[in-house]
Each structure stands twice: as structure tokens, then as C-alpha cells.
Write a protein that holds these residues in place. Structure first.
Motif, PDB file in Angstrom:
ATOM      1  N   LEU A 154       0.841  -1.196   0.000  1.00 11.98           N
ATOM      2  CA  LEU A 154       0.000   0.000   0.000  1.00 11.98           C
ATOM      3  C   LEU A 154       0.876   1.246   0.000  1.00 11.98           C
ATOM      4  CD1 LEU A 154      -2.587  -1.036   2.765  1.00 11.98           C
ATOM      5  CD2 LEU A 154      -2.761  -1.390   0.284  1.00 11.98           C
ATOM      6  N   ASN A 155       0.562   2.176  -0.861  1.00  9.42           N
ATOM      7  CA  ASN A 155       1.224   3.482  -0.886  1.00  9.42           C
ATOM      8  C   ASN A 155       0.129   4.533  -0.821  1.00  9.42           C
ATOM      9  OD1 ASN A 155       4.287   2.877  -1.792  1.00  9.42           O
ATOM     10  ND2 ASN A 155       2.884   1.482  -2.852  1.00  9.42           N
ATOM     11  N   PHE A 156      -0.144   5.027   0.386  1.00  7.51           N
ATOM     12  CA  PHE A 156      -1.273   5.915   0.605  1.00  7.51           C
ATOM     13  C   PHE A 156      -0.827   7.271   1.130  1.00  7.51           C
ATOM     14  CE2 PHE A 156      -4.373   2.201   1.436  1.00  7.51           C
ATOM     15  CZ  PHE A 156      -4.814   2.239   0.122  1.00  7.51           C
ATOM     16  N   PHE A 157      -1.523   8.302   0.681  1.00  8.60           N
ATOM     17  CA  PHE A 157      -1.421   9.592   1.341  1.00  8.60           C
ATOM     18  C   PHE A 157      -2.325   9.551   2.564  1.00  8.60           C
ATOM     19  CE2 PHE A 157       0.313  11.472  -2.596  1.00  8.60           C
ATOM     20  CZ  PHE A 157       1.288  12.291  -2.053  1.00  8.60           C
ATOM     21  N   LEU A 158      -1.734   9.731   3.744  1.00  3.84           N
ATOM     22  CA  LEU A 158      -2.457   9.770   5.008  1.00  3.84           C
ATOM     23  C   LEU A 158      -2.295  11.140   5.639  1.00  3.84           C
ATOM     24  CD1 LEU A 158      -1.013   6.501   6.604  1.00  3.84           C
ATOM     25  CD2 LEU A 158      -3.026   6.661   5.146  1.00  3.84           C
ATOM     26  N   SER A 159      -3.237  11.497   6.489  1.00  3.12           N
ATOM     27  CA  SER A 159      -3.054  12.716   7.267  1.00  3.12           C
ATOM     28  C   SER A 159      -1.850  12.527   8.189  1.00  3.12           C
ATOM     29  CB  SER A 159      -4.300  13.025   8.093  1.00  3.12           C
ATOM     30  OG  SER A 159      -4.530  11.993   9.042  1.00  3.12           O
ATOM     31  N   GLU A 160      -1.179  13.603   8.498  1.00  6.81           N
ATOM     32  CA  GLU A 160       0.007  13.520   9.352  1.00  6.81           C
ATOM     33  C   GLU A 160      -0.325  12.927  10.713  1.00  6.81           C
ATOM     34  OE1 GLU A 160       3.641  16.426  10.955  1.00  6.81           O
ATOM     35  OE2 GLU A 160       1.983  17.255   9.782  1.00  6.81           O
ATOM     36  N   LYS A 161      -1.485  13.276  11.243  1.00  2.00           N
ATOM     37  CA  LYS A 161      -1.860  12.751  12.564  1.00  2.00           C
ATOM     38  C   LYS A 161      -2.036  11.233  12.520  1.00  2.00           C
ATOM     39  CE  LYS A 161      -6.836  13.760  12.011  1.00  2.00           C
ATOM     40  NZ  LYS A 161      -7.278  12.349  11.944  1.00  2.00           N
ATOM     41  N   GLU A 162      -2.561  10.705  11.422  1.00  2.00           N
ATOM     42  CA  GLU A 162      -2.727   9.263  11.312  1.00  2.00           C
ATOM     43  C   GLU A 162      -1.378   8.577  11.154  1.00  2.00           C
ATOM     44  OE1 GLU A 162      -5.101   6.676  12.260  1.00  2.00           O
ATOM     45  OE2 GLU A 162      -6.252   8.331  11.418  1.00  2.00           O
ATOM     46  N   TYR A 163      -0.474   9.208  10.415  1.00  2.00           N
ATOM     47  CA  TYR A 163       0.872   8.653  10.277  1.00  2.00           C
ATOM     48  C   TYR A 163       1.577   8.601  11.636  1.00  2.00           C
ATOM     49  CZ  TYR A 163       5.890   8.568   9.442  1.00  2.00           C
ATOM     50  OH  TYR A 163       7.229   8.261   9.513  1.00  2.00           O
ATOM     51  N   PRO A 218       0.337  16.727  15.528  1.00  2.00           N
ATOM     52  CA  PRO A 218       0.502  17.645  14.396  1.00  2.00           C
ATOM     53  C   PRO A 218      -0.256  17.138  13.177  1.00  2.00           C
ATOM     54  CG  PRO A 218       2.498  16.349  14.730  1.00  2.00           C
ATOM     55  CD  PRO A 218       1.613  16.089  15.904  1.00  2.00           C
ATOM     56  N   ASN A 219      -0.774  18.042  12.374  1.00  2.00           N
ATOM     57  CA  ASN A 219      -1.504  17.636  11.178  1.00  2.00           C
ATOM     58  C   ASN A 219      -1.389  18.711  10.111  1.00  2.00           C
ATOM     59  OD1 ASN A 219      -3.056  15.702   9.815  1.00  2.00           O
ATOM     60  ND2 ASN A 219      -4.931  16.872  10.159  1.00  2.00           N
ATOM     61  N   ASN A 220      -0.152  19.054   9.768  1.00  2.00           N
ATOM     62  CA  ASN A 220       0.107  20.104   8.792  1.00  2.00           C
ATOM     63  C   ASN A 220       0.409  19.574   7.400  1.00  2.00           C
ATOM     64  OD1 ASN A 220      -0.061  22.136  10.860  1.00  2.00           O
ATOM     65  ND2 ASN A 220       1.998  21.539  11.511  1.00  2.00           N
ATOM     66  N   HIS A 221       0.466  18.251   7.256  1.00  2.00           N
ATOM     67  CA  HIS A 221       0.846  17.664   5.979  1.00  2.00           C
ATOM     68  C   HIS A 221      -0.007  16.439   5.663  1.00  2.00           C
ATOM     69  CE1 HIS A 221       4.476  19.643   7.563  1.00  2.00           C
ATOM     70  NE2 HIS A 221       4.813  19.857   6.305  1.00  2.00           N
ATOM     71  N   LEU A 222       0.006  16.070   4.392  1.00  2.00           N
ATOM     72  CA  LEU A 222      -0.368  14.725   3.995  1.00  2.00           C
ATOM     73  C   LEU A 222       0.932  13.948   3.805  1.00  2.00           C
ATOM     74  CD1 LEU A 222      -3.335  14.922   1.460  1.00  2.00           C
ATOM     75  CD2 LEU A 222      -3.314  13.858   3.703  1.00  2.00           C
ATOM     76  N   CYS A 223       0.952  12.720   4.281  1.00  2.00           N
ATOM     77  CA  CYS A 223       2.166  11.915   4.245  1.00  2.00           C
ATOM     78  C   CYS A 223       1.982  10.728   3.307  1.00  2.00           C
ATOM     79  CB  CYS A 223       2.496  11.402   5.646  1.00  2.00           C
ATOM     80  SG  CYS A 223       2.761  12.707   6.870  1.00  2.00           S
ATOM     81  N   LEU A 224       2.874  10.597   2.346  1.00  2.00           N
ATOM     82  CA  LEU A 224       2.866   9.426   1.478  1.00  2.00           C
ATOM     83  C   LEU A 224       3.607   8.311   2.204  1.00  2.00           C
ATOM     84  CD1 LEU A 224       2.202   8.028  -1.158  1.00  2.00           C
ATOM     85  CD2 LEU A 224       4.250   9.045  -2.172  1.00  2.00           C
ATOM     86  N   VAL A 225       2.868   7.263   2.557  1.00  2.00           N
ATOM     87  CA  VAL A 225       3.389   6.203   3.421  1.00  2.00           C
ATOM     88  C   VAL A 225       3.312   4.868   2.699  1.00  2.00           C
ATOM     89  CG1 VAL A 225       3.129   5.026   5.641  1.00  2.00           C
ATOM     90  CG2 VAL A 225       2.623   7.470   5.457  1.00  2.00           C
ATOM     91  N   ARG A 226       4.391   4.116   2.756  1.00  2.00           N
ATOM     92  CA  ARG A 226       4.425   2.779   2.175  1.00  2.00           C
ATOM     93  C   ARG A 226       4.235   1.745   3.283  1.00  2.00           C
ATOM     94  NH1 ARG A 226       9.514   1.893  -1.157  1.00  2.00           N
ATOM     95  NH2 ARG A 226       8.204   2.744  -2.830  1.00  2.00           N
ATOM     96  N   LEU A 227       3.263   0.844   3.103  1.00  5.62           N
ATOM     97  CA  LEU A 227       2.984  -0.227   4.044  1.00  5.62           C
ATOM     98  C   LEU A 227       3.206  -1.558   3.337  1.00  5.62           C
ATOM     99  CD1 LEU A 227      -0.349   1.316   5.374  1.00  5.62           C
ATOM    100  CD2 LEU A 227       1.804   1.232   6.639  1.00  5.62           C
ATOM    101  N   THR A 228       4.325  -2.212   3.652  1.00  2.00           N
ATOM    102  CA  THR A 228       4.682  -3.469   3.004  1.00  2.00           C
ATOM    103  C   THR A 228       4.560  -4.610   4.003  1.00  2.00           C
ATOM    104  OG1 THR A 228       6.303  -2.269   1.656  1.00  2.00           O
ATOM    105  CG2 THR A 228       6.430  -4.674   1.659  1.00  2.00           C
ATOM    106  N   PRO A 229       3.647  -5.564   3.788  1.00  2.00           N
ATOM    107  CA  PRO A 229       3.506  -6.689   4.726  1.00  2.00           C
ATOM    108  C   PRO A 229       4.815  -7.436   4.912  1.00  2.00           C
ATOM    109  CG  PRO A 229       1.652  -6.624   3.200  1.00  2.00           C
ATOM    110  CD  PRO A 229       2.658  -5.613   2.696  1.00  2.00           C
TER     111      PRO A 229
END
Length: 326
Positions: A154-163, A218-229
Motif C-alpha cells: 500500500l502506498n497511501f497519502f495519510l493525514s500527518e496525525k494518522e501517520y 501535528p496535522n500540517n501535511h499529507l504523508c505518502l506512506v508505504r505499508l509493506t507486509p
């Protein structure tokens, strides 16, 4: 819906390269591509893209682009974020069945320890960000839905707070949760890029940014996060058949994060709690919020080997927990 501005295209292209092993290039599934800004960039880089779009307004342009290419782009009408809805009966559009989706992509299942067969890219809807991640988390541990086909990345843009919650560590009171433990045990989590909210536009009529409010994180960005099982996720005591029990165990420990682990283990009828914790090198006074993700896995393995552990009742409660979250 958030639509990435054109200046993000090159960043996304760079971030999605690599990370899939040395096997064949995986298929890239793009969720809700919208007008296709990023789609075109990925195509120009030579990536094979399957675009899943639910908004009829965007489909004609995407389909026109599909027809101009020689099989490099496939457009599917559907909503990835309504994948495999619960319940029986026919799946009604725009909901999508993962089996039909992967068949349309031409992707077959591979062993869990094989290379990543599919990379998924998208921007999670902010109004159901946590819900979507919980459903994907259950699917991951149970090897259901998209994970029946292998270690889907998964490569998702998440809110910074969720990251921040995903990557929180013991001691980070505002962020460290069962959610953190379960994702960190299940996946390698990599921050690929952080982009200010101002780089994204919304469909709000007044043109203002619909930035979710956050008080503690903090929630000033969207974060592109990679989730690799993780390849070794199921090499120990954990299996898809008992994974819901592990999820429930972690959730129960965090129901009262300040409570001692010994109290929780005693409530589960674990024989000789002090001896078990000593063998695991966990302090008797340790609180749930102080244990590392790997500690929870070791506790789970101890529970699996305990003859007095009330697993039958525990499993029933775990299934009910799964149904409630889904």
C-alpha cells in the motif's frame, strides 16, 4: 476527494519506484485517480497502471487515455474504498469485489513470501481514513480480500496525525495505540514524502482547505506512506486462522493502557503469570502502553502455548470484535 496538484507528480513517480524485490515489475493499482494527473506521469515512466475510479465525471477522459495506449492502462469503474463489502448477495456498484478486480487486472495469487505482486497507490478519504485502515488491517492478518493474492503493498497519502499514530512508540501517550502495535507488527512502514495541505485542492464550494482538526498531534501535511507486509509475519505462532485472536488481545490490553499486563493476563486465566513474564523478560509492573509491538507478539506466543488459556471464549469475543470494526 483530494486531487494532487501537478507538482507532486514527479515526487510520486520517484517514491513508487523500487521496494518490490527483484522479480517482475508489479502492477500499480491507482485508487480514485480523478482527472488523471498522476496517472499520466506514471504512464510516462513506463509503469503499467490499473485505475479504479468511481466518479462518472472522470471516467470518459480516463477511458479515452486508455484507448490511446497499447494495454498500458486499464480503467475500471468502481470504488476501491468500498472493496469487498460485508454481507451476502450480489455486490452492487460502485462497490467492488476483489476477486473480480484482480481477475480484470490479470493478477494471480502468489505465496506470501514471494515478491510484491501489486502496488496500490491512492489518497485515503479523510472522512473514513481510520475505518479504511482498520478494514485493511483485518484483511492483512486474515489473508483475506486483497491479501489473498500475496503481500500487497500500500502506498497511501495519510493525514500527518494518522501517520503519527501508525508509527508511534511506547511512551508517546497521545499516539501509541493498539492500532500502532498491529500495523507495526504486520508491516514495514516507510515515510516516502510529506507534502503541505496547501498542495492539494478540494471540492469545497468556498475553495477552502478541508484540513481535519487535530488537538494532540501535528496535522500540517499529507504523508505518502508505504505499508509493506512482512514476509515473516506468519512464520511463528501467528497464522491467518488465529490472527483475529491476536488483534483482540492487543485491543483488550489497550482498553485500559495504564493497567498492568499481569492483571490482564490473570483475567485470561493464564497459568503462572509471573513465571511467563519473567521468561519473556517483561517487568511485572509493566503497563500495556509500555510494551513494544514485538513484546505483544511474544505474549501472544506464550498464550498460544498455555494449556489454561481460555481460547475458545477468547476466539468468540475476537470474532465479535472483528465484526463490530468492519
Amino acid at each position: 476527494r483530494f486531487i494532487a496538484s501537478p507538482k507532486l507528480a514527479c515526487t510520486v513517480q520517484r517514491c513508487l519506484q523500487g521496494g518490490a524485490g527483484r522479480g517482475p515489475q508489479p502492477v500499480l493499482l491507482e485508487c480514485a485517480p480523478g482527472p488523471g494527473v498522476l496517472t499520466r506521469t506514471l504512464l510516462n515512466a513506463g509503469v503499467r497502471v490499473v485505475a479504479v475510479e468511481s466518479n462518472p465525471a472522470f471516467l470518459p477522459n480516463l477511458q479515452s487515455l486508455e484507448n490511446s495506449l497499447d494495454g498500458q492502462l486499464k480503467v475500471i469503474s468502481g470504488d476501491f474504498f468500498r472493496l469487498d463489502p460485508l454481507g451476502s448477495g450480489t455486490v452492487k456498484p460502485p462497490a467492488v469485489c476483489s476477486e473480480k478486480l484482480f481477475d480484470a487486472m490479470g493478477v494471480s495469487g502468489v505465496p506470501w513470501r514471494a515478491d510484491v505482486p501489486v502496488k496500490i497507490f491512492g489518497i485515503l478519504p479523510q472522512n473514513k481514513e481510520r475505518t479504511t485502515l482498520w478494514r485493511l488491517l483485518f484483511a492483512l492478518y486474515e489473508c483475506s480480500s486483497i491479501y489473498r493474492y500475496g503481500r500487497i503493498e500500500l502506498n497511501f497519502f495519510l493525514s500527518e496525525k494518522e501517520y503519527k499514530v501508525l508509527t508511534a512508540k511506547p511512551g508517546e501517550v497521545s499516539a501509541y495505540q493498539a492500532f500502532s502495535v498491529l500495523w507495526q507488527v504486520g508491516c514495514e512502514i516507510q515515510l516516502l514524502h510529506m507534502e503541505p495541505w496547501s498542495s492539494f485542492v478540494t471540492n469545497l464550494k468556498n475553495g477552502e482547505l478541508a484540513v481535519p482538526k487535530s488537538v494532540r498531534l501535528p496535522n500540517n501535511h499529507l504523508c505518502l506512506v508505504r505499508l509493506t507486509p512482512r514476509q515473516n509475519l506468519f512464520t511463528g505462532s501467528l497464522e491467518p486462522t488465529n490472527a483475529s485472536t491476536f488483534i483482540y488481545m492487543v485491543k483488550q490490553c489497550f482498553a485500559k493502557p495504564k493497567s498492568r499486563l499481569t492483571d490482564r493476563l490473570n483475567s485470561w486465566s493464564l497459568d503462572d503469570t509471573d513465571k511467563v513474564l519473567s521468561a519473556l523478560a517483561i517487568q511485572k509492573k509493566a503497563e500495556a502502553r509500555h510494551l513494544r509491538p514485538e513484546d505483544y507478539m511474544r505474549v501472544f506466543e506464550a498464550l498460544q502455548s498455555s494449556n489454561l488459556f481460555t481460547e475458545i471464549c477468547f476466539h468468540d469475543e475476537a470474532l465479535e470484535s472483528a465484526r463490530n470494526i468492519n
